[in-house]
Write an enzyme that holds these catalytic residues in place. Sequence first.
Site, PDB file in Angstrom:
ATOM      1  N   HIS A  11       5.264  26.915 -39.851  1.00 38.92           N
ATOM      2  CA  HIS A  11       5.663  28.470 -39.534  1.00 38.92           C
ATOM      3  C   HIS A  11       6.402  28.738 -39.854  1.00 38.92           C
ATOM      4  O   HIS A  11       7.439  27.805 -41.434  1.00 38.92           O
ATOM      5  CB  HIS A  11       5.213  28.329 -37.765  1.00 38.92           C
ATOM      6  CG  HIS A  11       6.394  27.418 -37.499  1.00 38.92           C
ATOM      7  ND1 HIS A  11       7.956  27.617 -37.146  1.00 38.92           N
ATOM      8  CD2 HIS A  11       6.154  26.128 -36.857  1.00 38.92           C
ATOM      9  CE1 HIS A  11       8.334  26.671 -37.086  1.00 38.92           C
ATOM     10  NE2 HIS A  11       6.889  25.919 -36.222  1.00 38.92           N
ATOM     11  N   GLU A 179       8.378  22.415 -27.082  1.00 38.99           N
ATOM     12  CA  GLU A 179       7.520  22.812 -27.800  1.00 38.99           C
ATOM     13  C   GLU A 179       6.187  22.344 -26.186  1.00 38.99           C
ATOM     14  O   GLU A 179       5.657  23.396 -25.229  1.00 38.99           O
ATOM     15  CB  GLU A 179       6.875  22.564 -29.048  1.00 38.99           C
ATOM     16  CG  GLU A 179       7.598  23.008 -30.102  1.00 38.99           C
ATOM     17  CD  GLU A 179       7.133  22.700 -31.717  1.00 38.99           C
ATOM     18  OE1 GLU A 179       5.369  22.600 -31.632  1.00 38.99           O
ATOM     19  OE2 GLU A 179       7.668  22.885 -32.277  1.00 38.99           O
ATOM     20  N   ASN A 287      19.044  25.960 -30.727  1.00 38.89           N
ATOM     21  CA  ASN A 287      19.382  25.772 -28.949  1.00 38.89           C
ATOM     22  C   ASN A 287      20.648  25.847 -28.789  1.00 38.89           C
ATOM     23  O   ASN A 287      21.510  25.278 -28.879  1.00 38.89           O
ATOM     24  CB  ASN A 287      19.438  24.737 -28.526  1.00 38.89           C
ATOM     25  CG  ASN A 287      19.076  24.732 -27.256  1.00 38.89           C
ATOM     26  OD1 ASN A 287      20.194  24.962 -26.505  1.00 38.89           O
ATOM     27  ND2 ASN A 287      18.050  23.839 -26.311  1.00 38.89           N
ATOM     28  N   ASP A 311      12.372  26.499 -39.464  1.00 41.52           N
ATOM     29  CA  ASP A 311      11.589  26.170 -40.395  1.00 41.52           C
ATOM     30  C   ASP A 311      11.816  27.392 -41.774  1.00 41.52           C
ATOM     31  O   ASP A 311      11.955  27.295 -43.580  1.00 41.52           O
ATOM     32  CB  ASP A 311      10.011  26.111 -40.234  1.00 41.52           C
ATOM     33  CG  ASP A 311      10.220  24.368 -40.326  1.00 41.52           C
ATOM     34  OD1 ASP A 311      10.973  23.550 -40.006  1.00 41.52           O
ATOM     35  OD2 ASP A 311       8.952  23.832 -40.238  1.00 41.52           O
ATOM     36  N   ARG A 416      16.076  37.295 -20.157  1.00 41.74           N
ATOM     37  CA  ARG A 416      16.536  36.983 -21.348  1.00 41.74           C
ATOM     38  C   ARG A 416      17.983  38.045 -20.847  1.00 41.74           C
ATOM     39  O   ARG A 416      17.962  38.858 -20.918  1.00 41.74           O
ATOM     40  CB  ARG A 416      15.241  37.858 -21.738  1.00 41.74           C
ATOM     41  CG  ARG A 416      14.199  37.194 -21.608  1.00 41.74           C
ATOM     42  CD  ARG A 416      13.369  35.826 -22.798  1.00 41.74           C
ATOM     43  NE  ARG A 416      14.041  36.115 -24.121  1.00 41.74           N
ATOM     44  CZ  ARG A 416      13.413  37.002 -25.423  1.00 41.74           C
ATOM     45  NH1 ARG A 416      12.447  37.057 -25.065  1.00 41.74           N
ATOM     46  NH2 ARG A 416      13.956  37.421 -26.279  1.00 41.74           N
ATOM     47  N   THR A 497      21.222  43.276 -29.888  1.00 42.12           N
ATOM     48  CA  THR A 497      20.332  42.359 -29.637  1.00 42.12           C
ATOM     49  C   THR A 497      19.560  42.279 -30.929  1.00 42.12           C
ATOM     50  O   THR A 497      19.764  43.645 -31.718  1.00 42.12           O
ATOM     51  CB  THR A 497      20.411  42.480 -28.474  1.00 42.12           C
ATOM     52  OG1 THR A 497      18.033  42.198 -28.376  1.00 42.12           O
ATOM     53  CG2 THR A 497      19.248  44.451 -28.231  1.00 42.12           C
ATOM     54  N   SER A 498      18.590  42.123 -31.260  1.00 42.60           N
ATOM     55  CA  SER A 498      17.484  42.129 -32.504  1.00 42.60           C
ATOM     56  C   SER A 498      17.157  43.899 -32.986  1.00 42.60           C
ATOM     57  O   SER A 498      16.458  43.689 -31.331  1.00 42.60           O
ATOM     58  CB  SER A 498      17.089  40.982 -32.866  1.00 42.60           C
ATOM     59  OG  SER A 498      16.053  41.259 -31.722  1.00 42.60           O
TER      60      SER A 498
END
Length: 536
Positions: A11, A179, A287, A311, A416, A497-498
């Site tokens: 991914h 996961e 993390n 990745d 969150r 934040t994004s």
Amino acid sequence: MRVLGINAIFHDPAAALVVDGRIVAAAEEERFSRRKHGKRPVPFSAWEQPVLSARWCLEQAGLRPGDLDLVGFSYDPSLVRPAEAMGLNDPWDHLRIMYAEQAPSLLADALPGLDPAKVRFVPHHVAHAASALLGREGSVLVCDGRGERASHLSGRHSPDGLEILASQELPHSLGLMYEDLTQHLGFLRSSDEYKVMAMASYGKPRHLDLLREAVRATEDGGFVTGTIDWERLAPARAPHEQWTQEHADLAASVQRRLEEVLLDLTRWIHERTGDRTLMIAGGTGLNCVANTVLSEQGPFEHVWVQPAAGDAGTALGAAVHLARTGPLEFAPDLGREFGDAEIEEALRTARVPYERPPDVAEAVAETLADDGIVAWFQGRAEYGPRALGHRSLLAHPGRKANLERLNNVKGREQFRPVAPMVLADRAAEIFTRGPLPSPYMLFVHDVTSAWQDRIPAVVHVDGTARVQTVDPAAEPLVARMLTAFERRTGLPVVVNTSLNTAGRPMVDSPRDALECFGSTPVDLLAIGPFAVRRPS
Ligand SMILES: [Fe+2]
């Protein structure tokens, strides 16, 4: 030496370009295709190449595919064993191997003029390691879900190259364990692991004894991850079901055990290398709670984490590995940038009223001080999942309600947290425990009691915050905005934040920014030198 790096197999497909010892460009395919994480990590999608990001990287350097000396592909199919032999239950894994073997011709097809003989397979974890080392000397820890046949690499990089000290073979995998938990808790695996980390703050690690038996480091520098009966520990949660204390306790238990095993792995490395610095990559490196534990309790003086630790970062790592450079200059703003004229053209096309304030940083600070929400689009896009002041949503940290407000803007879960950006020279008075400076939001810090009430929007339930420190020399515009905000409010901190909404990739182009602005209750879009205000 011109080397293109490609990540395509699981991914977060991505491309990166290293030319004559300089990182010219790196970007995730999702920013172009507008498909979160680029694709799902199933064997059927392994043929897809990051065509758009690869073409863009070449354009950035004015190169054609035929000009490349090498192409690094961050997966080596010759290292894979049949899925059953690796203890994996994936009857289609052979498809992934087959598509990987075809990667040179698939890439040559996507990039006309490329000689397929220039494509080299770089082992997945070697690529992760190179992305963290960036040509520097020191120890390295890579930990993820899986590569070809392993899920981990511990090593040391010297002028002679990378020495692999330990590597844990599948099916044992700390990443796959996390996961599995992510899926059990009702989230999307290989995507939503950070939600589990956030949920862990609400729980108590009461299953630790059982997990210590099943998951443990071994004397050879690797580890064991035994079978865990998740259902026995907490009921499986359906995606839209309310989560309970049982779910949070399970998340807290696994999070704590992950931290303990990672600490054991780092101690094992340090005993062999005696290095002062540990470099980290692999999905587990995202993390930030575990990273702080490693930094605080581990044997290394400095812990450095590649911001694109997932990745996507293996595209850069594959290129760096083949280029065999000395230490590389690195900053994570390696993605697309748009000139003022291009941005203005997009604003005219959208027919939105806009202005060009004397200083966009002052205009933004004024709106934030008045408790407005700002979409901030400046400079090159970030490589990696964190918004680091180039594609961000900003808000006032002094209003607790702004956490809920931002989560509503983004359409995401209320448990969150949102994170603070802070002027680097003020950080130590507000945040403790995690390492400072922390320019890439890869560690958590404690908020001092004196500041918890002053910036409640960014304080997580456990009193922590995932900080980005801003150095005026590296990020002059962001620093000017923070200084202007502090002048008005006394707070050198802004919520960051994004810039995206739930399930969508981060905004990349002016058109993406306008789409996001048009569909969310954002008060001001600061895009390049321009300001677009929502009519009140
Ligand atoms: Fe990986």
